[in-house]
Design a protein around this motif. Structure first.
Motif, PDB file in Angstrom:
ATOM      1  N   ASP A  93       0.830  -1.208   0.000  1.00 14.61           N
ATOM      2  CA  ASP A  93       0.000   0.000   0.000  1.00 14.61           C
ATOM      3  C   ASP A  93       0.861   1.254   0.000  1.00 14.61           C
ATOM      4  N   LEU A  94       1.950   1.229   0.771  1.00 17.39           N
ATOM      5  CA  LEU A  94       2.779   2.418   0.943  1.00 17.39           C
ATOM      6  C   LEU A  94       3.532   2.793  -0.326  1.00 17.39           C
ATOM      7  N   ILE A  95       3.963   1.803  -1.088  1.00 22.09           N
ATOM      8  CA  ILE A  95       4.859   2.078  -2.211  1.00 22.09           C
ATOM      9  C   ILE A  95       4.194   2.940  -3.280  1.00 22.09           C
ATOM     10  N   LYS A  96       2.872   2.998  -3.290  1.00 27.85           N
ATOM     11  CA  LYS A  96       2.184   3.852  -4.254  1.00 27.85           C
ATOM     12  C   LYS A  96       2.617   5.308  -4.127  1.00 27.85           C
ATOM     13  N   TYR A  97       3.036   5.696  -2.923  1.00 28.84           N
ATOM     14  CA  TYR A  97       3.346   7.100  -2.648  1.00 28.84           C
ATOM     15  C   TYR A  97       4.842   7.331  -2.469  1.00 28.84           C
ATOM     16  N   LEU A  98       5.670   6.396  -2.989  1.00 27.75           N
ATOM     17  CA  LEU A  98       7.113   6.487  -2.813  1.00 27.75           C
ATOM     18  C   LEU A  98       7.801   6.540  -4.172  1.00 27.75           C
ATOM     19  N   PRO A  99       8.037   7.723  -4.723  1.00 23.47           N
ATOM     20  CA  PRO A  99       8.836   7.783  -5.951  1.00 23.47           C
ATOM     21  C   PRO A  99      10.250   7.313  -5.630  1.00 23.47           C
ATOM     22  N   ASN A 100      10.872   6.736  -6.603  1.00 19.13           N
ATOM     23  CA  ASN A 100      12.243   6.244  -6.463  1.00 19.13           C
ATOM     24  C   ASN A 100      12.347   4.971  -5.628  1.00 19.13           C
ATOM     25  N   VAL A 101      11.227   4.325  -5.340  1.00 19.79           N
ATOM     26  CA  VAL A 101      11.254   3.056  -4.618  1.00 19.79           C
ATOM     27  C   VAL A 101      10.489   2.035  -5.454  1.00 19.79           C
ATOM     28  N   THR A 102      11.112   0.879  -5.678  1.00 23.33           N
ATOM     29  CA  THR A 102      10.444  -0.227  -6.366  1.00 23.33           C
ATOM     30  C   THR A 102      10.501  -1.452  -5.463  1.00 23.33           C
ATOM     31  N   PHE A 103       9.671  -2.433  -5.796  1.00 24.67           N
ATOM     32  CA  PHE A 103       9.509  -3.586  -4.922  1.00 24.67           C
ATOM     33  C   PHE A 103       9.323  -4.826  -5.777  1.00 24.67           C
ATOM     34  N   ALA A 104      10.311  -5.742  -5.732  1.00 31.16           N
ATOM     35  CA  ALA A 104      10.161  -7.035  -6.396  1.00 31.16           C
ATOM     36  C   ALA A 104       9.352  -7.916  -5.467  1.00 31.16           C
ATOM     37  N   ALA A 105       8.039  -7.882  -5.614  1.00 34.89           N
ATOM     38  CA  ALA A 105       7.141  -8.537  -4.677  1.00 34.89           C
ATOM     39  C   ALA A 105       6.727  -9.893  -5.207  1.00 34.89           C
ATOM     40  N   ASN A 106       7.169 -10.952  -4.545  1.00 38.59           N
ATOM     41  CA  ASN A 106       6.798 -12.302  -4.952  1.00 38.59           C
ATOM     42  C   ASN A 106       5.707 -12.848  -4.043  1.00 38.59           C
ATOM     43  N   GLY A 107       5.025 -11.955  -3.342  1.00 39.61           N
ATOM     44  CA  GLY A 107       4.009 -12.333  -2.373  1.00 39.61           C
ATOM     45  C   GLY A 107       4.315 -11.668  -1.051  1.00 39.61           C
ATOM     46  N   PRO A 108       3.390 -11.697  -0.105  1.00 41.12           N
ATOM     47  CA  PRO A 108       3.610 -11.040   1.188  1.00 41.12           C
ATOM     48  C   PRO A 108       4.815 -11.622   1.907  1.00 41.12           C
ATOM     49  N   GLY A 109       5.697 -10.741   2.398  1.00 39.48           N
ATOM     50  CA  GLY A 109       6.894 -11.190   3.084  1.00 39.48           C
ATOM     51  C   GLY A 109       7.900 -11.873   2.191  1.00 39.48           C
TER      52      GLY A 109
END
Length: 880
Positions: A93-109
């Protein structure tokens, strides 16, 4: 719709709870007494419905309480009130508002956080606890480190004081994990003077999926007013599944295994499998349950002690990924997958943290803080598509040279396979900080740090479906029947489960000792300040255990026979050094500041499991995998400005930076050339130039606009090669350019990439804007409406020289490179409150975008992790 009992209990509390005070419309006052870790509770921004200014956000990014506008780094801070308004409870949810931050999300945790495009790709979660490099973005819960290789802890954000996101190297104050930046979750502390509490519950629906519900409750109790208080919070959230595991078959093809499957198909010895027993709709629900209890003791006017206990239990069922193309080549619909075995990820942690905060004389403050985290993970994921590779079919077929045994008639067994990982870790830390008064012209902060991080990983790849050598099967095999294979052993006498073809029982970790100090001097008080600091660190790193595998020596021998089928790891290494920073801050006016920051960061090195020879040419290895790889380093030069205008109604911040990332750690997995196990080495250098802007505006007393954005230009600056490191071989100490057998030699592409290529997870642009309008009506009712817009540009999941995955159906590596398209999301909410009650309607991803945040070939099939579809919900809360 199923609602958890905890949710029911909070809904009941909302219905009956009422506490009477002289003025029961007054919100709880912020904590004013000194609290742990030298962080007085942050003053909340004035209520937007009656405030005419933006207000002040106090942060502790430099281990001292400061207005965010006075900190000379690129920094974003979200107050607890803002988190609640934006319905933020997880990093997704938070990353929507974080320019310059990306997240390789393979699932929660199950993901890695990247800042400013500093990434070399993400390979998925199998074996990650053993083989993945340590992350280069630090994650903290208060003062306790929560980072983990490829599995940064998914902290549920409830009853938070704020979240701070610090960009750029933070190596001086936060150490080795904060090479590219840090994310700090800071919890609310007990209030010594006032009884207060809150309860909140919500229900919602997911487009194309199952319902959601959540509940949380908080209570603050002064046991001895002014001296001792406790604060407790409990939470539960159920996120309904939305990915369908559709019925499918798995039919072996003559082309599987590079054509090795052809004789089995021709002989009718390759049975068709199906997933009918596990196929189901909405098979990826997630449940969070947790609690936190803290106690604050004011020993006297100069000393206080805080202790906090946190617990979280996260259970994710199924898989978070989808397949564009199913197991038998069929085109799948949106949010569909074809998995053949049950999947789950259970992630539990408990954390005990303590802080002693006090004053020594008139001029010296002391903070001692420590923590101990115990985390357990159990994960299982489908690996059936590995059966189409040469390695997979080798463990599932016998009767030709392509199988584990060439004896007897050709036969293949079930292609269904999976990997199962059990991880236990402990993380202990202690920090002692001393500082002089913040209003002194010459001031100092320094300290000592100790950290002990341990990981115990038991990983098994269970895709061996040839029958094991039970007494019955062995008797039949020796009498001329189909061959059997004895169970693998990780060491003499330690049998692995039936079906385990490969895995590891490994322990890794490090101990770190560090000393740091920083001195600031006001050359011109309130105008010009110089700061310089450094950190000395010493790491003792280790990895022990065994990597085990199944070989032909286990064919037709009794279960329990040890054939030396493991590689022993007993690796140790230490390193030390300094990382420093310099800041120059100049206040043009009290509301306009410009700064220059030089800062350095690093992340720890690591070990590989084996040192086998690979990259063979004419049958002779040209490269020996190294036992270890070294830390990589980052140097940042940044200039920026922070300003407020129009009597604190307009804020405008900006920064320009040039970063040099050197000796970068890279992982390789290319079974056809570089062996069937992943290994890491130090490789190229990268240069990142970028710009980030932030603004806030109070257009009227009720209307606010907030936005931020970034532009990044990241590129590789040199091109090392994988050179022949085996003495005595023909091309020793030269770049490897060819591999293959006699008569079948092919060129070898440099896996480190080319100068000018773009790193992974590095979008060119990211930006977001959100608006909020507050107003009052009908004598005491307060209403609000808000909307948020986020745009993330396109990016690749792997470096530029990795083979493209576009159009590839015969997947033979986990390193295929995919373009993850840019996407936009829109969220909105509207609500009303009166006295202590509030109710709101909210929607996320209103345009129902189905973009992928992590596309990969990690499971030997193209997979995509989609953002959650549109969610509509209602939330009701009560505070006293």
């Amino acid at each position: 719709m199923k609602i958890n009992p905890i949710t029911c209990a909070v809904l009941a509390a909302l219905a009956v709870t009422r506490v009477s005070y002289a003025d029961d419309t007054t919100q709880p006052a912020p904590t004013t007494q000194p609290v742990a870790n030298a962080q007085p509770a942050m003053p909340a921004k004035p209520d937007a419905s009656n405030a005419s200014t933006l207000g002040v956000v106090t942060v502790t990014a430099q281990h001292t309480a400061q207005d965010m506008q006075d900190v000379p780094i690129t920094l974003q801070a979200f107050t607890g009130n803002t988190l609640q308004q934006l319905n933020i409870v997880s990093f997704d949810d938070l990353i929507k508002y974080l320019p310059n931050v990306t997240f390789a999300a393979n699932g929660p945790g199950q993901g890695n956080i990247y800042m400013r495009g500093l990434s070399t790709g993400f390979l998925g979660n199998q074996s990650s606890a053993t083989i993945a490099p340590f992350p280069n973005v630090a994650v903290y819960l208060d003062d306790q480190s929560m980072q983990f290789p490829a599995r940064n802890l998914d902290v549920y954000m409830v009853d938070m004081e704020r979240v701070e996101v610090l960009e750029g190297p933070q190596g001086t104050l936060f150490g080795g994990g904060a090479e590219a930046g840090a994310v700090r979750y800071i919890t609310n502390k007990p209030n010594l003077d006032r009884v207060s509490g809150s309860a909140e519950a919500s229900v919602g629906v997911t487009d194309g999926g199952s319902p959601n519900n959540s509940a949380n409750a908080m209570i603050n109790l002064p046991i001895i007013p002014g001296t001792l208080a406790v604060r407790g919070v409990i939470y539960n959230e159920h996120q309904g599944g939305y990915i369908d595991n559709v019925p499918s078959t798995f039919t072996r093809q003559p082309t599987d295994g590079g054509g090795a499957m052809a004789p089995y198909v021709a002989a009718g010895a390759a049975p068709v499998a199906n997933n009918f027993s596990v196929a189901q709709s909405d098979w990826n629900p997630i449940d969070y349950q947790g609690a936190r209890l803290s106690a604050l003791w004011k020993i006297n006017d100069n000393w206080n002690f805080l202790i906090a206990e946190s617990y979280q239990d996260m259970n994710a069922k199924g898989q978070s990924s989808t397949y564009p193309v199913g197991a038998d080549g069929q085109t799948l619909g949106t949010d569909q997958i074809t998995a053949f075995v049950p999947g789950w990820n259970d992630d539990h942690f408990s954390n005990t943290a303590w802080t002693l905060n006090g004053q020594i004389g008139d001029d010296l403050s002391l903070v001692y803080t420590g923590g101990y985290t115990n985390r357990h993970i159990s994960e299982q994921q489908d690996y059936t598509n590995y059966a189409r590779s040469a390695g997979g079919m080798y463990y599932q077929c016998t009767g030709t040279s392509a199988g584990l045994s060439s004896a007897g008639k050709p036969i293949c067994y079930s292609p269904a396979g999976y990997w199962n990982d059990h991880v236990a870790s402990t993380h202990e830390s202690h920090e002692l900080r001393l500082s002089t008064p913040e209003d002194d012209r010459l001031r100092f902060i320094g300290g000592l740090y100790y950290e002990d991080f341990n990981i115990d990983d038991h990983m098994a790849f269970d895709y061996l479906t040839i029958p094991s050598c039970t007494p019955t099967n062995l008797t039949s095999a020796l009498a001329g029947g189909y061959p059997c294979v004895a169970n693998a052993q990780s060491s003499p006498g330690v049998n692995m489960p039936v079906g385990t073809a490969f895995g590891e029982n490994a322990e890794r970790g490090y101990k770190q000792e560090a000393a740091f100090g920083s001195v600031s001097y006001d050359v011109l008080p309130d105008v010009l300040t110089l700061t310089a600091g450094t950190r000395y660190y010493h790491y003792s790193e280790w990895q022990t255990g065994t990597e085990f595998y199944t070989t032909s020596a286990q064919v037709n021998v009794p279960n329990g026979t040890y054939v030396g089928n493991d590689t022993v790891m007993d690796y140790h290494k230490s390193y030390h050094g300094f990382k420093s920073r310099v800041n120059v801050v100049y206040h043009i006016t009290p509301d306009t500041m410009v700064y220059y920051t030089f800062s350095q960061g690093f992340r720890p090195g690591g070990f590989n499991r084996t040192t086998s020879g690979v990259a063979k040419l004419d049958g002779v290895a040209q490269y020996k995998k190294p036992i270890s790889y070294a830390p990589d380093t980052l140097t940042n030069n940044e200039i920026g400005f922070k300003t407020t205008f129009l009597d604190d109604r307009l804020l405008f911040n900006g920064s320009l930076y040039d970063m040099r990332w050197n000796n970068v750690q890279m992982q390789f997995f290319n079974p056809l050339v570089l062996g069937n196990t992943t290994f890491a080495v130090n490789g190229p250098n990268y240069k990142v130039d970028g710009l980030e802007l932030q603004f806030q505006a109070k257009i009227t007393d009720g209307l606010s606009v907030i936005g931020s954005g970034s532009l990044n230009h990241a590129k590789q600056t040199n091109s090392p090669c994988l050179y022949n490191n085996i003495p005595g071989s023909a091309n020793y100490n030269r770049c490897i350019t060819e591999t293959g057998a006699i008569g079948d030699v092919s060129s070898f592409t440099n896996p480190f990439g080319e100068v000018g290529s773009t790193p992974a997870f590095s979008p060119r642009s990211q930006y977001n804007v959100r608006l909020r309008y507050d107003w009052m009506f009908n004598g005491g009712f307060k209403a609000f409406a808000q909307a948020g817009f986020n745009r993330t540009g396109s990016m690749y999941n792997q470096p530029a020289t990795y083979p493209s995955g576009a159009g590839v159906t015969d997947v033979t590596t986990v390193e295929l490179r995919y373009l993850q398209g840019g996407y936009t999301t829109v969220d909105a909410s509207i609500g009303v409150s009166k006295d202590n009650w509030d109710v709101s309607l909210y929607g996320t991803n209103l345009t129902n975008n189905h973009a992928s945040v992590f596309t990969s070939s990690a499971q030997f099939i193209e997979s995509e992790v989609p953002i959650r579809p549109r969610v509509l919900g209602v939330k009701v809360g009560f505070k006293f």
